[in-house]
Design an enzyme around this catalytic site. Structure first.
Site, PDB file in Angstrom:
ATOM      1  N   HIS A   9       0.828  -1.216   0.000  1.00 50.62           N
ATOM      2  CA  HIS A   9       0.000   0.000   0.000  1.00 50.62           C
ATOM      3  C   HIS A   9       0.862   1.266   0.000  1.00 50.62           C
ATOM      4  O   HIS A   9       0.500   2.274  -0.601  1.00 50.62           O
ATOM      5  CB  HIS A   9      -0.944  -0.004   1.200  1.00 50.62           C
ATOM      6  CG  HIS A   9      -0.256  -0.261   2.503  1.00 50.62           C
ATOM      7  ND1 HIS A   9       0.221  -1.509   2.851  1.00 50.62           N
ATOM      8  CD2 HIS A   9       0.060   0.563   3.528  1.00 50.62           C
ATOM      9  CE1 HIS A   9       0.782  -1.440   4.052  1.00 50.62           C
ATOM     10  NE2 HIS A   9       0.709  -0.190   4.477  1.00 50.62           N
ATOM     11  N   CYS A  65       7.821  -0.339  -1.662  1.00 48.64           N
ATOM     12  CA  CYS A  65       7.003  -0.183  -0.457  1.00 48.64           C
ATOM     13  C   CYS A  65       7.322   1.195   0.115  1.00 48.64           C
ATOM     14  O   CYS A  65       7.856   2.053  -0.598  1.00 48.64           O
ATOM     15  CB  CYS A  65       7.232  -1.327   0.540  1.00 48.64           C
ATOM     16  SG  CYS A  65       8.866  -1.417   1.298  1.00 48.64           S
ATOM     17  N   GLY A  66       6.982   1.439   1.372  1.00 46.63           N
ATOM     18  CA  GLY A  66       7.217   2.767   1.915  1.00 46.63           C
ATOM     19  C   GLY A  66       8.682   3.139   1.935  1.00 46.63           C
ATOM     20  O   GLY A  66       9.082   4.222   1.492  1.00 46.63           O
ATOM     21  N   GLY A  70      11.432  -3.482   3.326  1.00 48.04           N
ATOM     22  CA  GLY A  70      10.711  -4.725   3.580  1.00 48.04           C
ATOM     23  C   GLY A  70      10.476  -5.534   2.315  1.00 48.04           C
ATOM     24  O   GLY A  70      10.735  -6.748   2.266  1.00 48.04           O
ATOM     25  N   HIS A  98      27.817  -3.982 -11.215  1.00 46.31           N
ATOM     26  CA  HIS A  98      28.642  -4.805 -10.317  1.00 46.31           C
ATOM     27  C   HIS A  98      27.910  -6.013  -9.743  1.00 46.31           C
ATOM     28  O   HIS A  98      28.511  -7.079  -9.601  1.00 46.31           O
ATOM     29  CB  HIS A  98      29.154  -3.954  -9.155  1.00 46.31           C
ATOM     30  CG  HIS A  98      30.162  -2.922  -9.571  1.00 46.31           C
ATOM     31  ND1 HIS A  98      30.879  -2.176  -8.675  1.00 46.31           N
ATOM     32  CD2 HIS A  98      30.561  -2.506 -10.802  1.00 46.31           C
ATOM     33  CE1 HIS A  98      31.691  -1.342  -9.316  1.00 46.31           C
ATOM     34  NE2 HIS A  98      31.500  -1.509 -10.617  1.00 46.31           N
ATOM     35  N   ASN A  99      26.652  -5.836  -9.365  1.00 44.10           N
ATOM     36  CA  ASN A  99      25.913  -6.930  -8.705  1.00 44.10           C
ATOM     37  C   ASN A  99      24.982  -7.668  -9.661  1.00 44.10           C
ATOM     38  O   ASN A  99      24.364  -8.650  -9.270  1.00 44.10           O
ATOM     39  CB  ASN A  99      25.067  -6.397  -7.536  1.00 44.10           C
ATOM     40  CG  ASN A  99      25.814  -5.424  -6.643  1.00 44.10           C
ATOM     41  OD1 ASN A  99      25.413  -4.264  -6.490  1.00 44.10           O
ATOM     42  ND2 ASN A  99      26.908  -5.870  -6.051  1.00 44.10           N
ATOM     43  N   ARG A 109       8.127   6.474  -0.025  1.00 39.14           N
ATOM     44  CA  ARG A 109       8.077   7.563   0.952  1.00 39.14           C
ATOM     45  C   ARG A 109       9.440   8.213   1.133  1.00 39.14           C
ATOM     46  O   ARG A 109       9.592   9.152   1.931  1.00 39.14           O
ATOM     47  CB  ARG A 109       7.559   7.022   2.297  1.00 39.14           C
ATOM     48  CG  ARG A 109       6.119   6.538   2.205  1.00 39.14           C
ATOM     49  CD  ARG A 109       5.671   5.835   3.469  1.00 39.14           C
ATOM     50  NE  ARG A 109       4.296   5.359   3.321  1.00 39.14           N
ATOM     51  CZ  ARG A 109       3.767   4.374   4.044  1.00 39.14           C
ATOM     52  NH1 ARG A 109       4.481   3.754   4.974  1.00 39.14           N
ATOM     53  NH2 ARG A 109       2.523   4.006   3.839  1.00 39.14           N
ATOM     54  N   ARG A 132      35.385  -9.932 -12.859  1.00 37.51           N
ATOM     55  CA  ARG A 132      35.513 -10.238 -11.433  1.00 37.51           C
ATOM     56  C   ARG A 132      34.165 -10.178 -10.727  1.00 37.51           C
ATOM     57  O   ARG A 132      33.937 -10.885  -9.739  1.00 37.51           O
ATOM     58  CB  ARG A 132      36.504  -9.279 -10.769  1.00 37.51           C
ATOM     59  CG  ARG A 132      36.042  -7.834 -10.673  1.00 37.51           C
ATOM     60  CD  ARG A 132      37.147  -6.922 -10.171  1.00 37.51           C
ATOM     61  NE  ARG A 132      36.687  -5.568  -9.920  1.00 37.51           N
ATOM     62  CZ  ARG A 132      36.470  -4.638 -10.856  1.00 37.51           C
ATOM     63  NH1 ARG A 132      36.672  -4.939 -12.133  1.00 37.51           N
ATOM     64  NH2 ARG A 132      36.065  -3.416 -10.528  1.00 37.51           N
ATOM     65  N   ARG A 136      32.120 -12.981  -8.104  1.00 33.10           N
ATOM     66  CA  ARG A 136      31.560 -12.631  -6.790  1.00 33.10           C
ATOM     67  C   ARG A 136      30.078 -12.991  -6.719  1.00 33.10           C
ATOM     68  O   ARG A 136      29.576 -13.464  -5.691  1.00 33.10           O
ATOM     69  CB  ARG A 136      31.777 -11.139  -6.520  1.00 33.10           C
ATOM     70  CG  ARG A 136      33.246 -10.817  -6.309  1.00 33.10           C
ATOM     71  CD  ARG A 136      33.550  -9.340  -6.367  1.00 33.10           C
ATOM     72  NE  ARG A 136      34.984  -9.108  -6.223  1.00 33.10           N
ATOM     73  CZ  ARG A 136      35.614  -8.003  -6.574  1.00 33.10           C
ATOM     74  NH1 ARG A 136      34.933  -7.001  -7.095  1.00 33.10           N
ATOM     75  NH2 ARG A 136      36.904  -7.895  -6.410  1.00 33.10           N
TER      76      ARG A 136
HETATM   77  C1  RB5 Z   1       3.997  -0.039   5.516  1.00 27.81           C
HETATM   78  O1  RB5 Z   1       3.469   0.845   6.435  1.00 27.81           O
HETATM   79  C2  RB5 Z   1       5.510  -0.032   5.573  1.00 27.81           C
HETATM   80  O2  RB5 Z   1       5.942  -0.677   6.721  1.00 27.81           O
HETATM   81  C3  RB5 Z   1       6.070  -0.704   4.357  1.00 27.81           C
HETATM   82  O3  RB5 Z   1       5.615  -0.043   3.212  1.00 27.81           O
HETATM   83  C4  RB5 Z   1       7.575  -0.735   4.229  1.00 27.81           C
HETATM   84  O4  RB5 Z   1       8.135   0.521   4.419  1.00 27.81           O
HETATM   85  C5  RB5 Z   1       8.259  -1.788   4.991  1.00 27.81           C
HETATM   86  O5  RB5 Z   1       9.463  -1.999   4.877  1.00 27.81           O
END
Ligand code: RB5
Length: 142
Positions: A9, A65-66, A70, A98-99, A109, A132, A136
């Site tokens: 969200h 995500c925010g 996560g 590199h990766n 956010r 290289r 890795r």
């Molecule tokens: C959601 O509120 C928030 O925790 C999620 O978007 C994120 O930032 C988590 O890592």
């Protein structure tokens, strides 16, 4: 090029902008959700994108995500995924060079929309340097 998109969200509105941006540029986009700002659980969407990339249903993934943290952790739980949280275009370029990152994670956010789309463009167009760096990356899968 096929791109898998996923968000929670906190990333929904930016994900929609990224989807429009990519579609206009001719990328083939698969949207794994979520599909509104209603509260959801980021592991579901991060893993869905990770599996799409690991199973080669998509060439690359983008998860939002925010914070980007996560959902990036969730994508990285899938074997074969190298998800990179990028806050600027230099990180986006270097993580491809590199990766050979195959999933871009962003925090809606944490970033303005213009910067976020520039990060996307840099990530999608930068190229892995091999050599290289390939050795890795192979060590990551041990
Ligand atoms: C959601 O509120 C928030 O925790 C999620 O978007 C994120 O930032 C988590 O890592």
């Amino acid at each position: 090029m096929k791109i898998a998109l996923g968000c929670d969200h906190g990333g929904y509105e930016l994900k929609e902008k990224v989807k429009k941006h990519l579609t206009e540029k001719g990328y083939e986009v698969t949207d794994f959700g979520c599909h509104s700002t209603e509260s959801v659980n980021y592991p579901v969407y991060g893993k869905a994108v990770g599996h799409a990339v690991a199973d080669k249903e998509a060439d690359l993934g983008i998860v939002i995500c925010g914070t980007g943290i996560g959902i990036g952790i969730a994508a990285n739980k899938v074997k074969g995924v190298r998800a990179a949280l990028c806050m600027n275009t230099t990180m986006a370029r270097l993580t491809k060079e590199h990766n050979n990152a195959n999933v871009l994670a962003m925090g809606a956010r944490m970033l303005g929309d213009v910067l976020a789309l520039e990060i996307v463009d840099e990530f999608l167009t930068a190229e892995f340097q091999g050599g290289r760096h390939a050795e890795r990356i192979a060590m990551l899968e041990d």
